[in-house]
Write a protein that holds these residues in place. Structure first.
Motif, PDB file in Angstrom:
ATOM      1  N   UNK A 141      10.713   9.387  -1.725  1.00  0.00           N
ATOM      2  CA  UNK A 141      10.026   8.101  -1.879  1.00  0.00           C
ATOM      3  C   UNK A 141       9.232   8.041  -3.183  1.00  0.00           C
ATOM      4  N   UNK A 142       8.626   9.130  -3.569  1.00  0.00           N
ATOM      5  CA  UNK A 142       7.893   9.164  -4.847  1.00  0.00           C
ATOM      6  C   UNK A 142       8.863   8.900  -5.990  1.00  0.00           C
ATOM      7  N   UNK A 143      10.012   9.565  -5.959  1.00  0.00           N
ATOM      8  CA  UNK A 143      11.014   9.380  -7.005  1.00  0.00           C
ATOM      9  C   UNK A 143      11.504   7.929  -7.046  1.00  0.00           C
ATOM     10  N   UNK A 144      11.677   7.303  -5.880  1.00  0.00           N
ATOM     11  CA  UNK A 144      12.179   5.932  -5.833  1.00  0.00           C
ATOM     12  C   UNK A 144      11.107   4.913  -6.221  1.00  0.00           C
ATOM     13  N   UNK A 145       9.846   5.184  -5.896  1.00  0.00           N
ATOM     14  CA  UNK A 145       8.767   4.220  -6.134  1.00  0.00           C
ATOM     15  C   UNK A 145       8.199   4.278  -7.544  1.00  0.00           C
ATOM     16  N   UNK A 146       8.235   5.432  -8.185  1.00  0.00           N
ATOM     17  CA  UNK A 146       7.585   5.561  -9.500  1.00  0.00           C
ATOM     18  C   UNK A 146       8.082   4.574 -10.548  1.00  0.00           C
TER      19      UNK A 146
ATOM     20  N   UNK B  84       0.828  -1.210   0.000  1.00  0.00           N
ATOM     21  CA  UNK B  84       0.000   0.000   0.000  1.00  0.00           C
ATOM     22  C   UNK B  84       0.862   1.260   0.000  1.00  0.00           C
ATOM     23  N   UNK B  85       1.864   1.289   0.866  1.00  0.00           N
ATOM     24  CA  UNK B  85       2.731   2.480   0.939  1.00  0.00           C
ATOM     25  C   UNK B  85       3.493   2.697  -0.364  1.00  0.00           C
ATOM     26  N   UNK B  86       4.070   1.632  -0.920  1.00  0.00           N
ATOM     27  CA  UNK B  86       4.814   1.793  -2.181  1.00  0.00           C
ATOM     28  C   UNK B  86       3.892   2.208  -3.318  1.00  0.00           C
ATOM     29  N   UNK B  87       2.679   1.658  -3.362  1.00  0.00           N
ATOM     30  CA  UNK B  87       1.719   2.073  -4.393  1.00  0.00           C
ATOM     31  C   UNK B  87       1.294   3.524  -4.208  1.00  0.00           C
TER      32      UNK B  87
ATOM     33  N   UNK C  90       2.057   6.430  -6.959  1.00  0.00           N
ATOM     34  CA  UNK C  90       0.989   7.257  -7.531  1.00  0.00           C
ATOM     35  C   UNK C  90       1.272   8.752  -7.380  1.00  0.00           C
ATOM     36  N   UNK C  91       2.345   9.095  -6.647  1.00  0.00           N
ATOM     37  CA  UNK C  91       2.718  10.494  -6.487  1.00  0.00           C
ATOM     38  C   UNK C  91       2.101  11.163  -5.276  1.00  0.00           C
ATOM     39  N   UNK C  92       1.513  10.395  -4.386  1.00  0.00           N
ATOM     40  CA  UNK C  92       0.869  10.942  -3.196  1.00  0.00           C
ATOM     41  C   UNK C  92       1.892  11.181  -2.098  1.00  0.00           C
ATOM     42  N   UNK C  93       1.872  12.393  -1.555  1.00  0.00           N
ATOM     43  CA  UNK C  93       2.784  12.753  -0.466  1.00  0.00           C
ATOM     44  C   UNK C  93       2.210  12.252   0.858  1.00  0.00           C
TER      45      UNK C  93
ATOM     46  N   UNK D 157       4.561  11.963   3.969  1.00  0.00           N
ATOM     47  CA  UNK D 157       5.359  12.403   5.113  1.00  0.00           C
ATOM     48  C   UNK D 157       6.545  13.221   4.670  1.00  0.00           C
ATOM     49  N   UNK D 158       7.485  13.458   5.592  1.00  0.00           N
ATOM     50  CA  UNK D 158       8.615  14.349   5.308  1.00  0.00           C
ATOM     51  C   UNK D 158       9.554  13.859   4.205  1.00  0.00           C
ATOM     52  N   UNK D 159       9.593  12.561   3.947  1.00  0.00           N
ATOM     53  CA  UNK D 159      10.478  12.035   2.909  1.00  0.00           C
ATOM     54  C   UNK D 159       9.729  11.687   1.625  1.00  0.00           C
ATOM     55  N   UNK D 160       8.538  12.264   1.466  1.00  0.00           N
ATOM     56  CA  UNK D 160       7.677  11.900   0.337  1.00  0.00           C
ATOM     57  C   UNK D 160       8.314  12.135  -1.023  1.00  0.00           C
ATOM     58  N   UNK D 161       8.960  13.271  -1.208  1.00  0.00           N
ATOM     59  CA  UNK D 161       9.520  13.562  -2.531  1.00  0.00           C
ATOM     60  C   UNK D 161      10.544  12.504  -2.937  1.00  0.00           C
TER      61      UNK D 161
END
Length: 95
Positions: free
Chosen positions: A72-77, A54-57, A61-64, A66-70
């Motif tokens: 994590x989004x870059x790593x998960x996409x 769920x967290x990786x999805x 999907x680009x949803x922020x 927490x503080x490390x969202x940017x």
């Protein structure tokens, strides 16, 4: 070792060894060896597969969240569903 689980009525098999390799390539620098957590990067080892997927999805999907969202989004996409399943299987198996 493969673990099979159902997500959205689809059976996915997570390959622990493939997840370990992907984790070493992309995740270990921040989350530490085996997902033990480092600094502001949370512990992931032993977490439930559904939670990890769920967290990786969510990040993919680009949803922020927490503080490390940017980061994590870059790593998960770029991750595929199979890679996410593999990572979840690997991290869940770490005790």
């Amino acid at each position: 070792i493969c673990l099979s689980f159902v997500i959205s009525n689809e059976v996915l098999s997570g390959d622990i060894e493939a997840g370990k390799a992907r984790y070493a390539q992309n995740c270990g620098n921040c989350h530490g060896p085996g997902g033990m957590g480092l600094a502001s990067y949370p512990k992931l080892k032993g977490k439930k597969i559904a939670y990890l997927i769920d967290k990786l999805n969510t990040y993919r999907a680009g949803t922020r969240v927490g503080p490390n969202s940017d980061l994590m989004i870059m790593m998960a996409q770029p991750l595929s569903d199979v890679e996410i399943a593999n990572l979840a299987a690997y991290l869940n198996a770490q005790k």
